[in-house]
Scaffold this active site. Structure first.
Site, PDB file in Angstrom:
ATOM      1  N   CYS A 199     -42.318 -15.772  18.341  1.00  0.00           N
ATOM      2  CA  CYS A 199     -41.206 -15.376  17.786  1.00  0.00           C
ATOM      3  C   CYS A 199     -40.350 -16.685  17.913  1.00  0.00           C
ATOM      4  O   CYS A 199     -40.791 -18.076  18.841  1.00  0.00           O
ATOM      5  CB  CYS A 199     -40.249 -15.202  18.838  1.00  0.00           C
ATOM      6  SG  CYS A 199     -38.300 -15.061  18.469  1.00  0.00           S
ATOM      7  N   ASN A 222     -34.366 -15.634  10.024  1.00  0.00           N
ATOM      8  CA  ASN A 222     -33.421 -14.664  11.105  1.00  0.00           C
ATOM      9  C   ASN A 222     -33.380 -15.450  11.938  1.00  0.00           C
ATOM     10  O   ASN A 222     -34.726 -16.191  12.220  1.00  0.00           O
ATOM     11  CB  ASN A 222     -33.414 -12.611  10.969  1.00  0.00           C
ATOM     12  CG  ASN A 222     -34.963 -12.996  11.728  1.00  0.00           C
ATOM     13  OD1 ASN A 222     -34.765 -12.847  12.825  1.00  0.00           O
ATOM     14  ND2 ASN A 222     -35.884 -13.077  10.842  1.00  0.00           N
TER      15      ASN A 222
END
Lengths: 275, 313
Positions: free
Chosen positions: B137, B76
């Site tokens: 992230c 993702n």
């Protein structure tokens, strides 16, 4: 407390190839499965194994309620690992189904309805046409469908549409049946005959087809809703994977979730420009 | 069938001063702000819930396609799409206040100051019980993994957040480093109350027919069962390197997977990708762990944690 929703275990009743590479799978579910609106979808995966890992989204093609159980049909084309696995499912196999999900098409009230389908995009439009016919009261609606496919052997669902439509017009890329060219080119030839008062369009297909349809309809002021496709992980609005770019009220662009705010959108809300 | 409470094993664990009714927490970015899952499960049964990452200003996220399935995994690049901290407080927090569940807000910033400002704002929000600091992230241009991959910057962000809040601070680590224990030790020294790991592993996938990357962002972060052995290893290594509690995650799909992490020393686990496959997956995991304790004749989950036996037979 309200009845909790849950991922259901369904049983495959049939799974057959109806056109080259295109299948219709019929799944039986418990009677608590909600009534589906045409354009809504389900998250589907085989009931065993970790491959594929995620469920896949499919628009519902039909729903038959028989009191104790409900049956839904999904129309799909084998394109990858997930759908190849799906095509190998046999009668009696168990599957996982979550749904119905998302926003379906608004039911129209006009006297003329136009459907534009590309490939497996025909699935929700078969459902819509059937539901629209069933809701006729008094004035009869004239339904005209445009169906696009690569060639004659891969036309899926046109026979199903014929049950409900006054006319089904076919376009194939190679001209092996009907108009030679894309379904939006075929529709372009007719669009000037359709006045806005009496016509609404419902469309589903690949993004390139819908984008071309937006161009054809530009300046015609005919209301159109489109069902969009995007890869999804969860189907319930959490993963934010299925983003589609839309035009916001203030003129800027932003993202909306195909699974939650869609999959059906008003055509003018989508930002059709490619990145 | 449920037996008398007296006969049921204790499932409660503590992460420092944060008490959880069981060790199963939903992972950030896979559970929205809880509301999306309310139709599918009683949220009060969760050990805890980590919210979708919150930044100071709203972020639109990355262009699609944002996800792709790979063997036993999910790649993702969402890009931390979120409504921003102010809209979170007015639009999302009121629902969370109605729940009897431990709520952990996940925060993100492009500078140590931004992390601190978001932490400060969330400290006054009644429903927020702890903060998880996302320094890991892989899908944003600035911040995120830049901080988590460098022990010094990871420590700086940790210090800034600790100064801005009196809530328990959990720092979420990236696996995209040579030695995760080096970052873990510095973050502990900077005052973190707990660690959570692992975030996604950087990955990429190519469509061979179009010669294009399968994600618009080109690269993404891999989650799902494919990364579980890497995650178990890193949790095990980190547990030995620090004395603060460690929350383990990475590809947990069922109770057995969760038990791997607990036995390796994690005090709790986070469940992510599994929520996408089945929105009620965490309930099966909670029930499965409890059943395992019953079958093994263990009356307290804490007696399972860190029991890994590495002696040669």
């Amino acid at each position: 407390m309200e009845q909790m929703r849950k991922r259901e275990t369904g049983i495959v009743r049939s799974n057959r190839e109806t056109a080259r590479g295109h299948y219709v799978i019929e799944v039986e579910l418990s009677g608590v499965f909600d009534v589906v609106s045409p354009g809504q979808f389900v998250m589907f995966r085989p009931g065993t194994g970790e491959t594929p890992l995620l469920s896949r989204p499919f628009s519902v093609c039909s729903q038959t309620e028989t009191g104790e159980t409900t049956k839904i049909e999904l129309l799909y084309r084998v394109v990858g690992t997930g759908t190849a696995r799906m095509a190998s499912l046999r009668q009696g196999d168990t599957v996982n189904v979550l749904g119905p999900l998302g926003r379906g098409f608004d039911m129209d009230k006009g006297s003329r309805l136009i459907l534009v389908a590309g490939g497996v995009g025909v699935a929700p439009l078969i459902f819509y046409a059937g539901r629209r016919r069933a809701q006729e009261d008094g004035g009869r609606v004239r339904i005209i469908a445009y169906v696009g496919a690569a060639d004659e052997d891969s036309i899926a669902g046109a026979d199903r549409l014929e049950q409900y439509c006054d006319e089904v017009k076919i376009a194939t890329d190679d001209g092996s049946r009907g108009f030679r060219g894309t379904v939006t080119e075929l529709f372009r030839n007719d669009v000037k005959h359709y006045g806005k008062e009496a016509s609404v369009v419902r469309a589903c297909g690949p993004r390139a087809m819908l984008s071309a349809l937006a161009e054809v309809l530009d300046g015609h002021d005919i209301a159109c809703q489109v069902s969009m496709e995007e890869r999804m992980a969860c189907g319930i609005g959490a993963c934010l994977g299925c983003a589609v770019r839309v035009r916001l009220d203030d003129g800027s662009v932003g993202y909306r979730r195909v699974c939650k705010e869609g999959p059906v959108f008003d055509m003018e809300d989508i930002d059709w420009h490619e990145d | 069938m449920k037996t008398d409470d007296a006969e049921r094993p204790n499932m409660a664990v503590s992460i420092g001063r944060l008490m959880l009714k069981n060790p199963v927490i939903t992972a950030s970015g896979t559970f929205g702000y809880g509301e999306e899952f309310a139709p599918y499960l009683d949220l009060g049964r969760l050990g805890g819930m980590v919210l979708k990452g919150i930044s100071e200003k709203p972020r639109p996220g990355n262009p699609p396609p944002r996800i792709a399935e790979t063997p036993s995994g999910l790649l993702n690049a969402i890009g931390l799409e979120n409504v921003g901290v102010d809209a979170f407080v007015t639009e999302k927090a009121p629902f969370l206040e109605t729940l009897d569940t431990t709520v952990i807000a996940n925060i993100f910033g492009e500078s140590a100051d931004e992390y601190a400002r978001v932490a400060g704002k969330l400290t006054d929000v009644k429903c927020v019980d702890a903060l998880e600091v996302n320094i890991s992230c892989p899908n944003v241009n600035r911040g995120g993994m830049d901080f988590g991959a460098d022990p010094e910057q990871a420590a700086e962000v940790t210090r800034a957040v600790k100064e801005a809040t009196d809530l328990p601070v959990i720092v979420k680590l990236t696996p995209n480093v040579t030695d995760i224990t080096a970052v873990a030790r510095r973050v502990e020294a900077a005052g973190a109350d707990a660690l959570s790991l692992i975030n996604t592993i950087r990955g990429m996938s190519v469509d061979v027919y179009t010669a294009r990357p399968r994600l618009a962002n080109v690269t993404g972060g891999l989650s799902g069962p494919a990364i579980r052995p890497v995650a178990v290893l890193m949790v095990w290594e980190t547990v030995q390197a620090v004395s603060i509690p460690v929350i383990g995650m990475g590809g947990i799909m069922n109770a057995r997977d969760a038990l791997e992490f607990l036995i390796a020393g994690a005090r709790a686990v986070e469940v992510g990708t599994a929520n996408f496959v089945n929105p009620a997956a965490v309930l099966d995991i909670i029930d499965g762990i409890e059943r395992h304790l019953g079958d093994a004749g263990v009356d307290d989950i804490n007696d399972i944690i860190g029991t890994l036996d590495c002696r040669r037979k």
